[in-house]
Every structure is written in C-alpha cells, then in structure tokens.
Design an enzyme around this catalytic site. Structure first.
Site, PDB file in Angstrom:
ATOM      1  N   GLY A 109      57.537  -4.381  13.207  1.00  0.00           N
ATOM      2  CA  GLY A 109      57.159  -4.056  14.581  1.00  0.00           C
ATOM      3  C   GLY A 109      57.927  -2.867  15.112  1.00  0.00           C
ATOM      4  O   GLY A 109      57.374  -2.007  15.802  1.00  0.00           O
ATOM      5  N   GLU A 155      66.511 -15.131  14.299  1.00  0.00           N
ATOM      6  CA  GLU A 155      65.388 -15.921  13.803  1.00  0.00           C
ATOM      7  C   GLU A 155      65.435 -16.036  12.282  1.00  0.00           C
ATOM      8  O   GLU A 155      65.672 -15.053  11.582  1.00  0.00           O
ATOM      9  CB  GLU A 155      64.067 -15.248  14.205  1.00  0.00           C
ATOM     10  CG  GLU A 155      62.850 -16.083  13.799  1.00  0.00           C
ATOM     11  CD  GLU A 155      61.526 -15.369  14.048  1.00  0.00           C
ATOM     12  OE1 GLU A 155      61.485 -14.120  13.971  1.00  0.00           O
ATOM     13  OE2 GLU A 155      60.530 -16.063  14.310  1.00  0.00           O
ATOM     14  N   GLU A 204      54.833  -8.305  19.349  1.00  0.00           N
ATOM     15  CA  GLU A 204      55.465  -9.611  19.507  1.00  0.00           C
ATOM     16  C   GLU A 204      56.234  -9.829  18.225  1.00  0.00           C
ATOM     17  O   GLU A 204      55.643  -9.958  17.149  1.00  0.00           O
ATOM     18  CB  GLU A 204      54.360 -10.655  19.716  1.00  0.00           C
ATOM     19  CG  GLU A 204      54.873 -11.964  20.276  1.00  0.00           C
ATOM     20  CD  GLU A 204      54.493 -13.105  19.366  1.00  0.00           C
ATOM     21  OE1 GLU A 204      53.332 -13.504  19.348  1.00  0.00           O
ATOM     22  OE2 GLU A 204      55.399 -13.558  18.629  1.00  0.00           O
ATOM     23  N   GLY A 256      54.277  -9.939  14.401  1.00  0.00           N
ATOM     24  CA  GLY A 256      54.888  -9.965  13.073  1.00  0.00           C
ATOM     25  C   GLY A 256      56.388  -9.827  13.156  1.00  0.00           C
ATOM     26  O   GLY A 256      57.007 -10.229  14.140  1.00  0.00           O
ATOM     27  N   SER A 257      56.966  -9.247  12.120  1.00  0.00           N
ATOM     28  CA  SER A 257      58.427  -9.216  12.030  1.00  0.00           C
ATOM     29  C   SER A 257      59.025  -8.130  12.907  1.00  0.00           C
ATOM     30  O   SER A 257      58.379  -7.143  13.238  1.00  0.00           O
ATOM     31  CB  SER A 257      58.853  -8.978  10.584  1.00  0.00           C
ATOM     32  OG  SER A 257      58.607  -7.628  10.227  1.00  0.00           O
ATOM     33  N   CYS A 298      55.907 -18.571  15.869  1.00  0.00           N
ATOM     34  CA  CYS A 298      56.763 -17.651  16.631  1.00  0.00           C
ATOM     35  C   CYS A 298      57.665 -18.421  17.589  1.00  0.00           C
ATOM     36  O   CYS A 298      58.720 -17.942  17.974  1.00  0.00           O
ATOM     37  CB  CYS A 298      55.932 -16.687  17.463  1.00  0.00           C
ATOM     38  SG  CYS A 298      54.592 -15.922  16.552  1.00  0.00           S
ATOM     39  N   LYS A 308      44.015  -4.054  11.748  1.00  0.00           N
ATOM     40  CA  LYS A 308      44.665  -3.902  10.457  1.00  0.00           C
ATOM     41  C   LYS A 308      44.884  -5.324   9.930  1.00  0.00           C
ATOM     42  O   LYS A 308      45.643  -6.110  10.507  1.00  0.00           O
ATOM     43  CB  LYS A 308      45.989  -3.142  10.612  1.00  0.00           C
ATOM     44  CG  LYS A 308      46.631  -2.755   9.286  1.00  0.00           C
ATOM     45  CD  LYS A 308      47.661  -3.783   8.940  1.00  0.00           C
ATOM     46  CE  LYS A 308      48.302  -3.562   7.598  1.00  0.00           C
ATOM     47  NZ  LYS A 308      49.108  -4.747   7.213  1.00  0.00           N
TER      48      LYS A 308
END
Lengths: 500, 500
Positions: B216, B366, B235, B211-212, B272, B156
């Site tokens: 996620g 984060e 992740e 991603g976020s 990340c 994707k």
C-alpha cells in the site's frame, strides 16, 4: 508551552517549532471536547475583535501590502463575516455527519448498534497567503474552519505582512484567553524552514496552504513523504479560463471589455481567480475596446519578488511568436531604485489558437499579477482544441446569450471537467463566502480536488469519522446520544431527520 | 478499446494498461451523466447476477482461497447486499451534497446565485484484497462505491484468486452490456507491474486498495509523486487492540476467552479487524481458559507467501524475552512438501507491559494470520503507558461492566484517538455494511483517515465539488434545478431541507 515566569530563552528553529506544536497538542483535547456553543462563541468573539480594530488593522496591512485601506477594510469585514458564518455552521451541526444505525437481531450476523460522527483530526498547520492578509491569513478561512472543526492551529505567517500577522495573532491570543480556551489554540511562527519543519512534525495532523505551485508542491511532498502521511490541502496556481461566445452587439462587446478589465486588475491582478486567458471569437470589438479602455497606471504589487516574477512572466509571453501586446503602461522604476516595490502596469496580450497550441507552456500557465491573454478562435473546433489543453483551475467562465447556450454545451462540459466553479456571464474574481461556495479544483489549482478552502464545507478537511459500536449511553458523546441534545440533523436507520 | 473484429494482438504490460484505462476514460462521461435510476438499476442487476451464481462462485473461490464454501456463500450475500445498499443510497441522493444559495443584491458585492453539487472524479483503480475474494474484490465495496459515485473502475485482480476474478468480471461485463453502459465501466487487469502503471496513468483519477502496509505504501507513494497527484485510499495493516477491564466472575472470563478465540481465528485470522493484542488485568483466568479452549487444528492460509510471513511473524514474537506461547498446534508440513499452502495452527502468546514497552516493534505490529498476544497489566497507569504506543487501527475494543466504565473513560479516549471504530463488549471481526459503518482509521490502518472503505460514505472518496454560478436554468444538471426532479435532500440558503 513556557509559563509567564520562565526566563526568555533564545530559540533556534527547531525549538520554536517544538514549542508551538507542543502547545497545539496540549490544546487539542480541550478544543475537541468543547461544547459547540463555546466554540461558536469563540469564533464570534474573534470576529468582533477584528471588527473593533478594523481601520487600524487595514492601515497596518496597507503599509505592508499596498492593497489600499478601502479594500483592506472590506477584507476585514469579509474575514469577520467568515468567522461568524463558521460560528453559525458549528451550531447547525450537519458537519458532524451523525449517522445512527440501530441494532438488529433479525440480520445474521446480528447487526450491532452503530453510531458514527466526525471528530477533529488534531493540530493543523496553516500557511497564510500574500494576497489576502486577512481572509487567507492568521484569522482567515483555513483558521476559521480548523477552529470550527475543533482543531488547534499553528499559523505560518506570510513574509509579506509580518507585523500585521503578529498584531492579529496578539488580538486572537487575548480573545482565546478571555474565552477560556488554552493558549495553544492558535499560535504563530514565521520562516520557510520553520514551515517545512511544521509540516513534518508528528504533532501536526493536516496542512492548509494558499500560495504558489512551487512552494505548495514542496510542502505537499513533505506531507506525503512522512512516515505517517498527513493530508495537505494546497490552493496553488489557477489560470481561470474565460470563454466568450458570439458577441451580438457593440454594447455586449463593451460590457465584456469593461468587466474583464475590472476583473483582471482587481487587487492589482493578484487574485487566485484572476482571469488569465480569455477565448473570444475572432473579429470582435473586444480587443480594441480593452486596448482603449485600459488605464495604464502602474500599481504596486505585493512584494518585490512578486513584481520581479510578474515582469519575467510578461516578458516570456511577449517573446512568443504570434503574441501581440495591445496594452501596457510604463513601470515606475524610481520606486525600484528607492528600494520600494516597483509599480507594474497592467498588460494585455492578443493571440490566436495556433499560437496557443505551440506555446501552452507559457500562455496556459498562471502569470500572477495584472495581465491577461486574449485568444481569438475561428470556430468551435479550434476552441475545443485549445480548451483540451487548459489545466485544472479554480474557476471557468462562459459569456453567452441564452440563444447561444445550446451550442456551448460541449464547451461547458469541458470547462466543468477542469474547474471547481463555472460562472455564467460574470467574472471569477470576488468569492462569496457562503454555504455552497467551492474554492478548489483539479490539480494544479489545488493538491486535493475533493475539498474547498472557502465556504462552510472547508471544515470537512480537518475531521475524520469514528464509530461507537454497542456503546453504553454514559460514554457516548453528546452528538450521538438518543436525546440529540445539540438539536442537529442526523441520519437514523438510513433516513435523514431534521431536529424538531 | 479494441472492437470485436480487430485481430488479437500480443499485449505487453504498457499496452494492456493503456487499453483498459482508455476504455475507462471513454466510459466516464456516460457513467457521470447517467440518470440515478439507471445507475441504481445497474448496481441491483450486478447484485442479482452474483446471487444467481452464488454456490458456483463460492466453490471456485474456495478452490483458490481455502476459506470454505459456507463462509464464501455468506460473503457473496454480503457483497450483493452491499451493491443493493449503494443502489438505495444512490437514489437517496444526500451524497450529492446539493447546496443552493440564492442571489442577493442586498450584500455588497452582490452575492450571485450559487449551486453546489458533487461530481465524479473519473476512472478509479481498485486493488482487490486476498482475504475477501468477493467483498473486497472485483465487485466489492470499492467497486460498488465507485460505480455508485459515477466513476468507471479498473480492478487490479489479486493473485490469490485469479480465476474467480475473471469469472466475476465476466459476469459484471455481461450485466453492464445488457444495462446499456459502456464496456469500460468495469475492467480487470492483473500483475504487480500493471498495478504500478495503473496508479501512475494520467487517466486514473483515484486509487483504492486493501492489502499490506508494504504494498500500500508503494502505491500511495506513486500516487503522491505524480505530476498531478491523485488521492489514494489504502486500507493497510491494523493491530485492533482490545482492553479488558476488571473481570468480575468466572463466567465473564469464559465469555471473553470464547469470544476472543472465535474472533482471532475467524477466516483463519486473516481479517483486517483481527484482534492482535489484548490487554488484560494480571491474574485473571482468561489466559488459562484460552489455552484450554483453543482447538489447535491447523488451517490453510490464503497463500504460501502469507503462510510463510505468518510463520516468520510468530517466530519473531516467540523469540522476544518475556513472551510466553500458551497455545500452538502442529503445522501440516506434508501440505508444504506437496506444493500446497501449509496448514498453520492458531497461536496465542502471553506477556506483560514491561515486555511490550521494549518490544513494541514486534508486539505492537500486525501479524496477519491466526495469532494474538495477551498482555497482562498490573494497574491503570501501566495500561495507559502501553496504550500510548498503540499505532493507528481500524478498531479498538473495550470489555467492561457498566460499573467499571467510569474508570475507563481515559482509556476510551486514548483508544478513540487511535482508531476508527470503538467497540464495547464485543469483538472487532465482522463489519456490518450500513449507512454508519466506518472502516478506516489513522495511519497505518489507512493512508487517509478521513474516509471509509465500507459503508455508504465510501462514495465520498470518488467525488469532488463543483459550483454553478448564475447558471441559466437550461444548463443546470438535474440535481441543481429548482424543481428538484430527483427528490433529494438539499441545503437551500443555509437550511437543510428534505424532499416532500
């Protein structure tokens, strides 16, 4: 953890769970940091303690499960053997997956010194099973692999053998104390609500379960829905299909009939690996022989609710058009009236592929207990049409002469795609506990097809990787030190190396 | 898969997803059964094709991401290097975990011949990332490890670099065709709804995501809620705490200040592993030096939505009592007015432990982009109080002289319990792709702390064990045959053996 001198308090569900998880958390560091020799010694002492009480424990287990003292003494031996195998594997050390990459300034950016190993996840919730009161219970495979990995365990006892569970937990508690490990290394709780709270408790880092698809799914969903999801390893229902190729002689037919009867009635049919459906070429003598050779003596199932579910399952199968019952005895209703678990006779059905295609909801679903369904197929196409509907299973079995194997290659491929273990000319019941054994499979056999609940690699479920980057020697764990003090296999700069 | 001669149809979301997953399913058997040499050759050819177009691809990527051509050419090299490492690892063969136990009649019941290996799970859905348009995108680590494991991939695409994604997919498609693999080996889709359908599609057997935390978690929940749950390796966000011990000299303070600035601004802070919080002893020169040395030049973030989220995150931090901004430039609002992504300056805050304890919802979360928070601690107790609140992270870093390490042992233990990689006297940005690298960590760093998305062991995410029991030699896969035709390490009767 309450000390010996504190007064006894009346616990409610929540405070019991809090207390045991708090004890497990308190034990986590000591277990994680324990020397491999000490951890292996603990596992061996637990094995010795089980063996020392084998007969008495088997008698207790038989009272609660009706599985028979001989079988249960064998199960104690399997369980202690399992603990000793994990002790051996703990010391061998491959499971730590130590991987060392040395620093290199030749690469841009400079590659640092990297040292990877696996470390324990933390406290594990183990849900024990009804059908193996030793091997999948308080000191069973899930507990053995958790402790070997360095994780404390909270066992949720199965309601089918509560007294045995407490006795085994008491034996374990004494061994743990004598071996110098914290009391929270292993603890026991009971109750469904306690189990649900356990899997949601922030202190629990993984779950391991053996039981029904229904209960397993509830717990899996709770684990996944946490604000911090945890892995939940459920071993649920399994159909365990068997495919019989051409039957070339009356002797071969008899061997198959006898083997099938022994396998599907083993442990009163209450094995996760019971063959639940058998595909046979149409027109063999196997169904007739099964009908002739099956002793119809009813046997007690584990619990009244299992017996009730089995009766209902057998009834559902009977009611489907195109399905014929070829063997069934008489249930011992006296036992039911007296409040005991009723004796339920083994039952065999015969049907064809056409009936399977329209009744897969019942015929291709596990029926826990002593029953199996023979499905006669007319040609390989029909067989493959039916196999395409087979759900994920722990095992799949093929019976064929060497000369017929070539034709069965596509069938073997289909079975492998749906199972964790593919058996040739044997039967799926009886799971050897070895380095290579895999007891797992695609959903709904398990909630996670990547792992096993039996065999040495079961430890991997409770471990996570960590890397030390450019760490000074004095802070490195033993497994990562240059001198390899534990003498374990390690991968160094990409090359796997065995200890001297 | 539609053939070349079929007329073009207007696809809706559902039929696009059906088509790509159907293609992936069609490719699964060929990929799973491919010879290891052929699979490794495919990975190397993909690497060569990326390298051949490196500059042109980097220019395209820079147009869509603003990450700079030099950095992006470096990322192409990392990505092709990653593909080559997986080619090498594929041939090395340890990842198959081949384990053979020979039959033994001496044990009761007889132990059968058991041969275990790992096999591919099937089609994998890979969700690519905004911040690494090569290394975590169409031919990034998730794709490389899936293909190496023998699993087809449906990627994707990230909406931040759609044209680049299509170009890389076209390059991959040509290589796959020339190498003789089926077209469904790798395909590309785009769109959020397409992504959600992908993870729910019965043909998809695993998901991998970078991603976020928000996106996620949505996909993780969809994967877990399926009637047949699949593993979903996400992740997500990571705080990446840094702990600085006693700062013994002005030179040491300068080294830390310079290293921190380089690390938290690398890739415009969109890594990340960006260090998001730095614990410093109170009274060092580090905050002053950071303030002095930080260039306040604004830099373009990846997308407008990332820039907006960063501004909002920085604002939230600024608004908390006890937090002081010590460095910030001026945003380039002209760019925003012109419809381009605005230039956002790096920002540094200073605060103390007391403020962290009451503002952990903002200060210990984060903030994706070029910001970091310095937290001054007065003593080890205060430091440990704050570290106890640190969420799971990909990395944790310690700066200390050798003489101070002993005092920091409890701190190192705390950091290890919350992170996947512990770094000494370095910085977390820059992830070497090696055998030992671990890029993972406890929730919310990832959805599954047991695995990595970078490094050779990333393959294990897409494999499941299967055992052959008493299988005739002619049906055994090459990896399990007595003659070990692939010359791979194998465990035989419990003993790990290297090939000759």
């Amino acid at each position: 953890v309450t000390s010996d001198t504190e007064p006894t308090v009346v616990d409610d569900v929540s405070s019991i769970v809090e207390r045991v998880v708090s004890g497990a958390c308190d034990a986590a560091a000591a277990l994680a940091e324990s020397d491999l020799n000490a951890r292996a010694a603990l596992l061996r002492r637990l094995a010795d303690a089980l063996d020392a009480d084998s007969t008495s424990l088997a008698i207790q287990a038989d009272e609660e499960t009706g599985l028979g003292v001989v079988r249960l003494e064998g199960e104690v031996a399997r369980t202690s053997g399992q603990l000793r195998l994990f002790a051996h594997a703990t010391l061998e050390g491959s499971w730590l997956e130590v991987t060392l990459d040395s620093a290199s300034a030749a690469i841009a950016p400079r590659r640092p010194d990297l040292r990877r190993m696996l470390i324990p996840l933390g406290p594990v919730a183990v849900f024990s099973a009804s059908n193996f009161p030793f091997a999948f219970s308080v000191l069973g495979g899930d507990t053995a692999s958790s402790l070997a990995a360095g994780c404390p365990v909270v066992v949720k006892a199965h309601s089918g053998h509560p007294t045995l569970s407490q006795r085994v937990a008491a034996i374990a508690g004494a061994v743990i104390r004598e071996a110098g490990f914290p009391p929270g290394t292993l603890s026991l709780i009971s109750g469904q609500e306690e189990g649900r709270r356990l899997v949601r408790h922030p202190g629990i880092r993984a779950g391991a379960f053996t039981g029904s698809q229904y209960a397993g799914r509830i717990l899996f969903d709770l684990a996944a829905a946490r604000s911090d999801p945890i892995p939940f390893y459920g071993e649920l229902g399994s159909l365990n299909p068997v495919v019989v190729g051409p039957v070339r002689s009356p002797a071969a037919a008899r061997t198959i009939a006898e083997g099938l009867i022994a396998s599907f009635t083993m442990g009163q049919g209450q094995f996760c690996t019971k063959p639940g459906v058998v595909f046979l070429p149409a027109g063999t003598e196997v169904p007739g022989l099964v009908s002739e050779l099956l002793s119809a003596t009813g046997a007690r199932l584990l619990t009244t609710s299992i017996a009730t579910a089995f009766d209902s399952g057998v009834q559902k199968i009977s009611n489907r058009p195109g399905v014929r019952r070829i063997a069934r005895g008489v249930a011992d209703t006296d036992a039911a009236a007296g409040g005991l678990v009723p004796r339920t006779p083994p039952t065999v059905f015969v049907t064809d592929v056409a009936a399977v295609l329209v009744n897969q909801d019942v015929l291709l679903e596990e029926c826990f207990g002593p029953s199996t369904v023979l499905v006669e197929y007319r040609d390989p196409h029909e067989l493959r049409d039916a196999l395409a509907l087979i759900p994920g299973s722990l095992t799949a079995t093929v019976h064929a002469d060497d000369a017929d194997l070539g034709d069965l290659v596509p069938v073997i491929e289909m079975l492998r795609s749906r199972a964790g273990r593919v058996i040739f000319n044997g039967w799926p019941t009886g799971v050897a506990v070895t380095w290579s054994m895999h007891h797992g499979g695609p959903w709904p056999a398990t909630t996670n097809a990547l792992f096993t609940s039996v065999g040495v690699t079961a430890m991997r479920r409770f471990l996570r990787p960590v890397v030390y980057q450019d760490a000074p020697a004095e802070v490195l764990p033993a497994a990562l030190r240059d001198d390899n003090p534990w003498h374990i296999p390690r991968r160094i700069d990409g090359v796997l190396r065995l200890p001297d």
